[in-house]
Design a protein around this motif. Structure first.
Motif: not given
Lengths: 112, 116
Positions: B10-13, B15-20, B78-81, B114-115
């Protein structure tokens, strides 16, 4: 529209009953697959088919039967449903064995 | 036979942050690699695929993935979630082979939250 459709989307039945899940694809893909998806187990392959009248077992085939009399249809039958077969079932198709698969929206099956 | 691991359950990021999202595979030859996304109540949708050629692959919804043979990895980025990216993501490996062992294998999945 081209695609892969599963029916029904939801099904509730009782133990011991026979139930058939339908899968229809319009791409004329050679390969079709049935998976079940359960928490903690991910996607598990039940059966697959390489062409009409050619089917083979996957990881978890016990209790299931498939047929493929036409390229576009690949029904999955639970001959005598058990509670352990409560799951979400996905049908998929692909042009070739190791290629990208296209999935239906799934059938959520509950066995009481 | 192939195998696939996705180290992050599980990953939480934000909104607007990058994702890997990480994916590691095991296969003796050049694999076919895929990323799928599954939204709640839906089937798996193909995001992108790698068969050969350029190791950086572009997919739908602004996603990309890079094949690194030396690391046996195929990470999704993804550069911006966006909030709508919250879903389950599956890495898969296949092969262009007729043997029954060279089927498509799916990883266990990574759940993305996504927060706002």
């Amino acid at each position: 529209d081209a695609g892969i459709t599963q029916s029904p989307r939801y099904k509730i039945t009782e133990t011991g009953r026979q139930v058939t899940l339908m899968c229809h694809q319009t791409w004329s893909h050679s390969y079709m697959f049935w998976y079940r998806q359960d928490l903690g187990h991910g996607l598990r392959l039940i059966y697959y088919s390489a062409a009409a009248d050619i089917t083979d077992k996957g990881e978890v085939p016990d209790g299931y039967v498939v047929s493929r009399s036409k390229t576009e249809n690949f029904p999955l039958t639970l001959e005598s449903a058990t509670r352990s077969q409560t799951s979400v079932y996905f049908c998929a198709s692909s042009e070739w064995w190791g290629r990208a698969q296209h999935f239906g929206d799934g059938t959520r099956l509950s066995i009481l | 036979a192939q195998s696939v691991t996705q180290p992050d359950i599980h990953i939480t990021v934000s909104e607007g942050a990058s994702l890997e999202l990480r994916c590691n595979y095991s296969y003796g030859a050049t694999p076919y690699l895929f990323w799928y996304v599954q939204s709640p109540g839906q089937g798996l949708q193909l995001l992108l695929k790698y068969f050969s050629g350029d190791t950086l692959v572009q997919g739908i919804k602004g996603f990309e993935a890079e094949f690194k043979r030396s690391q046996s990895s195929f990470n999704l980025r993804k550069p911006s979630v966006h909030w709508s990216d919250a879903a389950e993501y599956f890495c898969a490996v296949g092969a262009d082979s007729k043997t029954s062992y060279d089927k498509v294998i799916f990883g266990p999945g990574t759940s993305l939250s996504v927060i706002p």
